[in-house]
Design an enzyme around this catalytic site. Structure first.
Site, mmCIF file in Angstrom:
data_model
loop_
_atom_site.group_PDB
_atom_site.id
_atom_site.type_symbol
_atom_site.label_atom_id
_atom_site.label_comp_id
_atom_site.label_asym_id
_atom_site.label_seq_id
_atom_site.Cartn_x
_atom_site.Cartn_y
_atom_site.Cartn_z
ATOM 1 N N VAL A 92 23.512 -33.141 -15.624
ATOM 2 C CA VAL A 92 24.763 -33.705 -16.147
ATOM 3 C C VAL A 92 25.919 -32.746 -15.845
ATOM 4 C CG1 VAL A 92 26.003 -34.321 -18.269
ATOM 5 C CG2 VAL A 92 23.616 -35.049 -17.946
ATOM 6 N N GLY A 115 15.673 -38.689 -28.512
ATOM 7 C CA GLY A 115 14.765 -39.806 -28.694
ATOM 8 C C GLY A 115 15.384 -40.944 -29.479
ATOM 9 N N GLY A 147 15.776 -41.712 -32.729
ATOM 10 C CA GLY A 147 16.736 -41.447 -33.788
ATOM 11 C C GLY A 147 18.063 -40.942 -33.244
ATOM 12 N N ASP A 166 7.552 -38.546 -26.844
ATOM 13 C CA ASP A 166 6.779 -39.657 -27.413
ATOM 14 C C ASP A 166 6.721 -40.906 -26.535
ATOM 15 O OD1 ASP A 166 6.426 -38.016 -29.600
ATOM 16 O OD2 ASP A 166 8.094 -38.865 -30.719
ATOM 17 N N GLY A 209 -10.999 -38.026 -19.856
ATOM 18 C CA GLY A 209 -12.346 -38.576 -19.916
ATOM 19 C C GLY A 209 -12.916 -38.501 -21.320
ATOM 20 N N ALA A 210 -12.061 -38.681 -22.330
ATOM 21 C CA ALA A 210 -12.526 -38.646 -23.715
ATOM 22 C C ALA A 210 -13.375 -39.879 -24.013
ATOM 23 C CB ALA A 210 -11.340 -38.575 -24.668
#
Lengths: 325, 325, 325, 325
Positions: free
Chosen positions: D26, D105, D107, D131, D189-190
């Site tokens: 920016v 984000g 908020g 998030d 790979g969980a």
């Protein structure tokens, strides 16, 4: 069309991080959907020579974290001949392979298409190449990892460039496509990128140099796309001749760009397209590459995927231009 | 001897990761002990040209994580002349610098010793070089980080070597010392190392090749120490001629070996020796390099530190030999 | 004493990065010297239950890069009983294992010593623990990797601590030893370390807080050694009560400290001590831990290695104190 | 509408890797287009308290590689009040700021929209949050880096889980969105992910456990999204009660997920949207968030971007399901 019971999977062409994640996904999704899965070693050569092994879920356990390809890979000249293709087809018959999943880049998917058409055989492809030069998918398996690898290397070179106030020409992979060079230049805050899609003359180089020098005394980084006729060494020599006062260095990143544990992005892309490949085959699709576009899994006809002119977003050139002031 | 009130600090020669941690440690420990600290830019050249700035603890805040050197560095030819040294001395007088801390390798500490003797000036040195070729310290600042950087690069290349079943000759830094090559070969599980301390002929190369091939089909990695007359390219060419059936590649890691955030080991070594440098000066020591040996900070006379023949532990050659079977 | 023909190898206690490199080194060096090598799974429990497999050089191929242990590990209560030891001994007889190589920490080597003395059986140990709490070796296998892992985590937390101007109490492993906490505090440029070897009261905490605040507005990082009675949560609560104006956070790094590809240092240490273990057995040594001291491989009697009071270098406390001003 | 001459830039809410790259973009793009740029410290609080500094291109030099935000960040309660907003507006008048660029984000962009509407003030936003819960952009700045950080941590924990044959519940960030949990579970790979978007009961947990156990003896990894009422500790306790034979562990990754040098993806996203923000303002756009969709920079109205129900792609749940067999 008879029902598919057994699929063969192979990796072909240059290896790319995430190929193992793709092998794992195809194998597990195949088995999960009731199919038998056979791994074919060394690309099309292994198909010709019948280097084939039945895979269980255990064979692909733990490989999601690993670079390279457990199936090995190669570029096959023999597969480009009618005799080679015929032998490959005979292996499919012998091994009772009803469909193929090919993971590879432009050349490999071209071979896949030719084979599919010649023998009316079900083949789907996954975009496995660090070059990002396949149409119809937002990125290819391996591209994101390689971008991060290049970035880490250039970040390191920036440390020494700053400390010694030097100019570095850093050569990165990408074959005829400037995706890796242009995007890594943005990611590294480089002063310039030299890419196949745009011509760069000595006057522009002079402008890059001055800009780099103005910004931070005497240090400057230029990312150069590999190219048979004018890579980093070529440009470094030109600059040394024109500006003998500069301390100019060259770094050719080379093969380390191909390896390493795949990034999250590439593991997810490989997993999604691998599951997509099985889904496509079960739906009767063939001659398509599985991609991800706009966060959705898509089926892209081979003929579209391997078009040779995937364009670089022109906006990226402007971004680098504004940010390297 | 008058009491030391102000110290000058400079980095010289090739940059090494951890130099910033050393600058931070000397600055903070100096200030903590009541001294003024002045940063000298661009090594001995900056001392000659009076490129000097007073440092506060804030000037070195946050730099422990960063590669390179905020003081910049250079190799100075002028400082090797009596006139250059005289100018450097005049800067010390003018800036009221009572003692110097020099961070650098063999050449830089030799310059430090000469200056100290010529002008009877208090100078202490820190071992800042990736080459690990200084006597009297278990390792030098930067060596451990560079070892890890090389290891990560070779791990990546191993992925692609395995996938394509290729032979790689990988050239690493180290100047006349084989520490980086021999130890990184062990760390990477390479098949062989070619180092300046040992001669390697074509028969041995043949043995390496066969061993690599026997072990894992056709892949093999040889680490080669950089050398003006016979680096990785030389050996690769020899092997290609003798064994045309192999797919031989070369990778020259180059300048990326110098950069990057320092490892924990190097940050701690730099911090301990930096604090040690101030302690040495306050104790009236001079003409010593600060090292860490057997986990204790030690003062090593310059004349001992810069001896040219720091030997490679012969046991390491045997280790690689047994483990590459 | 009869000649050793077959060795058994096991890993025991908490896993540590570099255990695989040690398994590889022992296996290859053993085979290279004409021995048979058997891998024992799940530590002493596997020895009791005869979970044993013959190893070839291929079984340990490629594992040098991987964290954890392919032999699995466990803490065995049964091995501490006479009955358990007897069963373990019977497995050795049955499997024709003539000597054991045990890779583990303090407790595991104590078990090794007890077994060796009870049955007059040749046992050597390798120092495999992230805690660095074994005597007679400059560092233990896994310690350096864990130091780097902690450092990377704290570097990350520093970013967010600076951005939000917060105070962080970060808990690290180490059991009863403060090596990891004290050294990682130096490596990360933390404001303070709270270690078992030194008592820390609330007045000192207040001093840490003020110092951190003075230095960089409101951010501050304190590394806390894990401890049953007063870990990071305890200190954070105390500070919150005393200084309600601060934004205090806690991070418990936990099990991620154990994993990851080992550092170059740990791979080399594991390789050298692994080769040393075979050498020791072939020389008729037993009841020794193999370490590296002052860059030389050394044999340390078990009784010396497992002394419970390996002291932290006091100089390190002074280093952190001076550098966190 | 008068012409924009000076823009203010601030970061707000939780910090995210890539915020610095956005500040740099920016600032440089603004200056490149003839605007003045002012940095506002500590989010909206700094706008209220007039903590403002004029920025040059030099102020943002080298920050592209760094995590966190050089502008600091905070959550401001005062800005949610009419009085707070009024003070913020007065700062804009006083500092002659004609437009704001807000990086944050959900908020933070809601605050931006409210301010823009209340005072008819030009504001554009950049999606800066780990998030990934903002509409209209394929991903948010910081999400990709955090994904890779989580992946590296879980890869490390997998080493120790495999070595000890344990079950791990690993808690990751994400607030009310399961993007991080679901995608990192695929990337690692969980065996399972527990996310806010889907309910998970104990029967399902039992199924996960059995599947993990069947696959690899006794090791299993479950990624759990943070949640006020049922995080990793909750599920671990449930499983321990139901299956007391398992060795269950919990790891809460915590704040280290926020930091670190941004990934190539995030640096490029931040650079492109940063340049896009200036372009938007120069075109007279306002009340838009700049995103990247389908590899093109897009302007998304605030009202659309901050919709609270960005859905998780349901296909991802199926992918994990098939691959964890």
């Amino acid at each position: 069309m008879s029902k598919i019971k057994t699929i063969g999977i192979l990796t072909s062409g240059g290896d790319a991080p995430g190929m193992n994640a793709a092998i794992r996904a195809v194998t597990r999704s195949g088995i999960c959907n009731g199919l038998s899965v056979k791994g074919i070693y060394r690309g099309y050569d292994g198909l010709i020579k019948d280097e084939v092994k039945s895979f269980t879920t255990e064979d692909v356990s733990g490989i999601i974290t690993r670079g390279g390809t457990i199936l090995k890979t190669a570029r096959s000249k023999e597969f480009m001949t009618p005799e080679g293709m015929q032998k490959a087809y005979e292996t499919c018959i012998k091994e009772e392979i009803d469909a193929l999943v090919v993971i590879g880049g432009n050349g490999s998917l071209t071979g896949a298409r030719n084979f599919a058409m010649e023998y009316d055989f079900p083949v789907v492809g996954l975009p496995g190449t660090i070059d990002n030069d396949l149409y119809g998918t937002d990125s290819t398996i391996g591209y994101d990892t390689t971008m991060n690898t290049i970035m880490e290397c250039v970040d390191r070179i920036r440390d020494t460039a700053n400390s010694h106030e030097r100019i570095f020409f850093i050569e990165v992979m990408g074959r005829d496509a400037g995706f890796l060079a242009q995007n890594s230049a943005i990611a590294c805050g480089a002063e310039a990128a030299i890419i196949p899609e745009e011509s760069t003359d000595v006057d522009q180089l002079a402008r890059f140099m001055e800009r780099g020098i103005r910004k931070s005394k005497k240090s400057c980084i230029v990312i150069v796309s590999e190219s048979p006729k004018c890579g980093a060494l070529y440009y470094a020599d030109r600059v040394k001749k024109e500006f003998p006062e500069f301390d100019v260095r060259v770094s050719i990143l080379g093969h380390l760009q191909r390896g390493g544990s795949p990034s999250a992005h590439d593991r997810i892309l490989a997993s999604r397209t691998g599951v997509g490949a099985i889904k496509a085959l079960m739906q009767g699709q063939r001659n398509v590459m599985i991609g991800v576009r706009n966060n959705e899994v898509v089926f892209v006809p081979f003929s579209e995927a391997i078009r040779s002119d995937k364009p670089l977003n022109k906006g990226l050139i402007k971004v680098l231009d504004e940010l390297s002031i």
